[in-house]
Design a protein around this motif. Structure first.
Motif, mmCIF file in Angstrom:
data_model
loop_
_atom_site.group_PDB
_atom_site.id
_atom_site.type_symbol
_atom_site.label_atom_id
_atom_site.label_comp_id
_atom_site.label_asym_id
_atom_site.label_seq_id
_atom_site.Cartn_x
_atom_site.Cartn_y
_atom_site.Cartn_z
ATOM 1 N N LEU A 247 -25.577 -85.344 50.779
ATOM 2 C CA LEU A 247 -25.225 -85.957 52.056
ATOM 3 C C LEU A 247 -24.094 -85.173 52.732
ATOM 4 C CD1 LEU A 247 -24.916 -89.823 52.460
ATOM 5 C CD2 LEU A 247 -23.572 -88.244 53.821
ATOM 6 N N VAL A 248 -23.077 -84.822 51.952
ATOM 7 C CA VAL A 248 -21.935 -84.073 52.488
ATOM 8 C C VAL A 248 -22.368 -82.693 52.971
ATOM 9 C CG1 VAL A 248 -19.718 -82.995 51.890
ATOM 10 C CG2 VAL A 248 -20.245 -85.311 51.080
ATOM 11 N N LYS A 249 -23.148 -81.994 52.150
ATOM 12 C CA LYS A 249 -23.594 -80.642 52.498
ATOM 13 C C LYS A 249 -24.422 -80.650 53.776
ATOM 14 C CE LYS A 249 -26.639 -78.823 49.739
ATOM 15 N NZ LYS A 249 -27.236 -78.158 48.561
ATOM 16 N N ARG A 250 -25.340 -81.604 53.900
ATOM 17 C CA ARG A 250 -26.181 -81.683 55.098
ATOM 18 C C ARG A 250 -25.364 -82.002 56.341
ATOM 19 N NH1 ARG A 250 -31.332 -85.042 52.513
ATOM 20 N NH2 ARG A 250 -32.295 -83.260 51.476
ATOM 21 N N PHE A 251 -24.370 -82.880 56.188
ATOM 22 C CA PHE A 251 -23.531 -83.240 57.325
ATOM 23 C C PHE A 251 -22.758 -82.017 57.823
ATOM 24 C CE2 PHE A 251 -19.388 -84.502 59.002
ATOM 25 C CZ PHE A 251 -19.770 -85.333 60.044
ATOM 26 N N ILE A 252 -22.121 -81.294 56.910
ATOM 27 C CA ILE A 252 -21.334 -80.127 57.311
ATOM 28 C C ILE A 252 -22.235 -79.077 57.962
ATOM 29 C CG2 ILE A 252 -19.934 -78.192 56.471
ATOM 30 C CD1 ILE A 252 -18.792 -80.105 54.350
ATOM 31 N N ARG A 253 -23.393 -78.839 57.384
ATOM 32 C CA ARG A 253 -24.321 -77.853 57.960
ATOM 33 C C ARG A 253 -24.775 -78.256 59.356
ATOM 34 N NH1 ARG A 253 -28.299 -76.223 52.854
ATOM 35 N NH2 ARG A 253 -26.809 -74.820 51.818
ATOM 36 N N ALA A 254 -25.048 -79.550 59.541
ATOM 37 C CA ALA A 254 -25.478 -80.022 60.855
ATOM 38 C C ALA A 254 -24.383 -79.840 61.901
ATOM 39 C CB ALA A 254 -25.892 -81.491 60.772
ATOM 40 N N GLN A 255 -23.126 -80.075 61.517
ATOM 41 C CA GLN A 255 -22.019 -79.915 62.457
ATOM 42 C C GLN A 255 -21.713 -78.442 62.715
ATOM 43 O OE1 GLN A 255 -21.043 -82.552 64.073
ATOM 44 N NE2 GLN A 255 -22.420 -83.743 62.755
ATOM 45 N N GLU A 256 -21.973 -77.600 61.743
ATOM 46 C CA GLU A 256 -21.818 -76.149 61.947
ATOM 47 C C GLU A 256 -22.891 -75.616 62.888
ATOM 48 O OE1 GLU A 256 -19.984 -73.815 58.242
ATOM 49 O OE2 GLU A 256 -21.851 -74.848 57.734
ATOM 50 N N ARG A 257 -24.098 -76.151 62.767
ATOM 51 C CA ARG A 257 -25.233 -75.693 63.564
ATOM 52 C C ARG A 257 -25.142 -76.181 65.011
ATOM 53 N NH1 ARG A 257 -29.173 -78.174 60.850
ATOM 54 N NH2 ARG A 257 -29.076 -79.940 62.284
#
Length: 310
Positions: A247-257
């Protein structure tokens, strides 16, 4: 192990990543027994402040007893999902937020809290004992299909249906009230034990996550962190199982993208609104820490920095 002793995982690494300005405002969203909070306060200057948050009334009592004389420290009783309420006027000005998602050692080691399948105690598992339903209430009343879903999704238990059936069959004879009673029923229903892992591990994890709303709270906290953090502020999260870390990894990636835009839209790369950037790689406990503290072996720490500003 002392009931009050809790060895914070990735302590130095977390504080190094978190504290970038010693005279600024920080949030420890999971106070526990204050291991990370104490280390953060050591780094803060006289103008710094640490707001700690915890669901557990015992943690709140401990914080007031051991940290209450430090004017740079304050404690708030509640979930980190509501830390925007706790931060109040500091919203948008927070320099760093730390979330250590593990269950604290005092919670696990005290049989009366009902988290452990190794110690006999009342089947409770609530992090906030002042509200919500207990694990006993849930396993004694929940529908079999829903119970199996929780075991499968939150415990990643492949024998979820079999274990739910065993629990429903047994509770028809007499209700569950003790941890070891439930652990024995689950253990007997597990046909394939994993080496080095108690056969009730995944079911107890699933029940704990479900009745405490842990993943929902985490998702809410992640989203609210964007409004709480100042530009350049850090979000540091230590996860202890794959559901949290994913969940954390996907959230950070989505905000980076940034937002997903229609293909062919005439937008330059530097015009896409991005909220976070990753800082370094995901960290795990060193071999020395993992050997010294068994609970650190599954820990993964991720750090992201809020973008924006001048």
């Amino acid at each position: 192990m002392s009931q009050e002793l809790h060895r914070s995982v990735l302590l130095r690494e977390a504080v190094d990543a978190l504290v970038t300005e010693p005279d600024d405002f920080y949030i420890d969203g999971t106070f526990g027994r204050g291991g990370h909070s104490a280390a953060i306060l050591e780094r803060l200057g006289p103008g710094g402040h640490l707001l700690a948050v915890d669901k557990d009334p015992q943690a709140i009592e401990y914080a007031r007893r051991h940290f209450g004389t430090d004017s740079r420290f304050s404690i708030w009783h509640g979930s980190f999902a509501d830390m925007d309420r706790a931060a109040g006027e500091h919203a948008g000005q927070v320099r760093g937020i730390l979330l250590d998602l593990g269950v604290s050692s005092p919670q696990l080691d005290r049989a009366e809290r009902g988290f452990s399948f190794m110690r006999d105690g009342p089947l409770d598992m609530r992090m906030d004992t002042s509200r919500g339903i207990s694990a006993a209430h849930w396993v004694n009343t929940e529908a079999e299909a829903e119970m199996a879903r929780v075991f499968r999704e939150y415990g990643e238990e492949r024998f979820a249906r079999r274990m739910a059936t065993a629990i429903v069959r047994r509770r028809a004879e007499r209700p569950f009230v003790r941890t070891l009673d439930l652990a024995q029923v689950v253990k007997a229903a597990n046909p394939a034990w994993e080496k080095g892992k108690h056969p009730a591990t995944r079911v107890f994890q699933a029940i704990r996550i479900h009745i405490n709303g842990e993943l929902d709270d985490l998702q809410s906290a992640l989203e609210k962190s964007l409004a709480l953090l100042a530009p350049g502020g850090r979000l540091v999260i230590i996860s202890f199982h794959s559901l949290e870390d994913r969940l954390v990894k996907r959230f950070i990636r989505a905000q980076e993208r940034g937002p997903l835009l229609p293909r062919g839209l005439p937008v330059m790369h530097n015009q896409i609104a991005r909220s976070l950037r990753s800082v370094g790689k995901a960290l795990k406990a060193t071999a020395f820490e993992a050997e010294d503290n068994q609970r650190s072996r599954s820990a993964v720490m991720r750090t992201a920095e809020k973008l924006g500003g001048d």
